[in-house]
Design a protein around this motif. Sequence first.
Motif, PDB file in Angstrom:
ATOM      1  N   TYR A  74       0.841  -1.193   0.000  1.00  0.00           N
ATOM      2  CA  TYR A  74       0.000   0.000   0.000  1.00  0.00           C
ATOM      3  C   TYR A  74       0.880   1.249   0.000  1.00  0.00           C
ATOM      4  O   TYR A  74       0.529   2.267  -0.573  1.00  0.00           O
ATOM      5  N   SER A  75       2.028   1.131   0.664  1.00  0.00           N
ATOM      6  CA  SER A  75       3.041   2.188   0.682  1.00  0.00           C
ATOM      7  C   SER A  75       4.352   1.528   1.062  1.00  0.00           C
ATOM      8  O   SER A  75       4.424   0.307   1.219  1.00  0.00           O
ATOM      9  N   GLU A  76       5.388   2.317   1.242  1.00  0.00           N
ATOM     10  CA  GLU A  76       6.676   1.748   1.638  1.00  0.00           C
ATOM     11  C   GLU A  76       6.626   1.111   3.021  1.00  0.00           C
ATOM     12  O   GLU A  76       7.433   0.241   3.326  1.00  0.00           O
ATOM     13  N   THR A  77       5.683   1.524   3.833  1.00  0.00           N
ATOM     14  CA  THR A  77       5.621   1.010   5.204  1.00  0.00           C
ATOM     15  C   THR A  77       4.370   0.179   5.486  1.00  0.00           C
ATOM     16  O   THR A  77       4.174  -0.243   6.627  1.00  0.00           O
ATOM     17  N   GLN A  78       3.518  -0.051   4.472  1.00  0.00           N
ATOM     18  CA  GLN A  78       2.246  -0.715   4.716  1.00  0.00           C
ATOM     19  C   GLN A  78       1.972  -1.824   3.707  1.00  0.00           C
ATOM     20  O   GLN A  78       2.214  -1.663   2.505  1.00  0.00           O
ATOM     21  N   LEU A  79       1.440  -2.945   4.212  1.00  0.00           N
ATOM     22  CA  LEU A  79       0.875  -3.985   3.366  1.00  0.00           C
ATOM     23  C   LEU A  79      -0.636  -3.853   3.377  1.00  0.00           C
ATOM     24  O   LEU A  79      -1.229  -3.404   4.361  1.00  0.00           O
ATOM     25  N   ARG A  80      -1.279  -4.274   2.288  1.00  0.00           N
ATOM     26  CA  ARG A  80      -2.735  -4.323   2.248  1.00  0.00           C
ATOM     27  C   ARG A  80      -3.183  -5.730   1.892  1.00  0.00           C
ATOM     28  O   ARG A  80      -2.478  -6.483   1.208  1.00  0.00           O
TER      29      ARG A  80
END
Length: 311
Positions: free
Chosen positions: A236-242
């Motif tokens: 989802y971003s460099e720091t997040q999984l979705r």
Amino acid sequence: MAIGTAFCVVAVLAVVGLASTGRISGHPRARGTGDPSRGYHLVDPAEGDRIAASLLGAAPAAPPAEPALPVPTASSTEVEPLPVSDPLEASTIEATPAIGALLHAGDGGDPEHFCTATVVQSPNRNLVVTAAHCVYGDAFTTDLAFAPGYHDGVMPYGVWVPSRIDVDPRWVTDRDPAYDVAFLQVRRPGTDERIETVTGAEHLDFGSSPSRPARLVGYPDDANEPIGCQNTTAAYSETQLRFDCAGFPAGTSGGPMLTDIDPANGRGTVIGVIGGYQEGGDDLTSYSSYFGPDIATLYERASTAETSPSA
């Protein structure tokens, strides 16, 4: 894990704000010692013993204990990619030993579960992982225990209480969703057992590809069995999984994203826990802080630290 604007809550918690913040206030402070600025708390043993006794006294009698599971070993069985759930909606699954519910003693002492946690491999064989927002709001959480394999109100592998809780200091200072992960060293009052030898443990993987076939598991706070769904994770971003799948409500926060599940022993590899962005997600999508170098550092600290004020 949130549904709409609701997030992981328990009866003694007051939810303040909308889903964009998911903030929890009014939670009792933990008893014990530690240094919040360094992101750890040492739980008062007497408090843990009291909580465990209260929960065990109110819980239904557990069936005869199952034999202790062997320490996880590598399997020669080839691991096939997990098929995607159809429909993409969470459904009830069978409880497994290493995944369970975080509980507190509700009004009248009856057990109430409010988040999900998972036993993970560690040198001391006593570690579980969950979301940081499950154990630290304005302060570290008290009135907390872990019941691995929880189902139908039964705690087949006993009640385990934290002796030490570790979160990243950046979660403490500003609830940065990149660090919504917590590790708990746990013990079973009255014994010297190590949880990993009782329930087995899932592997952990840091720095893996953000796109992995995975199973998401959690305990809704209005149900007594876990739910699960399978899909492929994505960045989802460099720091997040979705993880796109409907039907993960309040209570599933901290639940694991499991990949490479071995058909020979049923164990897998944790690559995330429900939390992070929006402290879990919305009706259709769940999130996790990405297990990169910072989470690996937190794990190393939590898995080897002593439960003493000098740690």
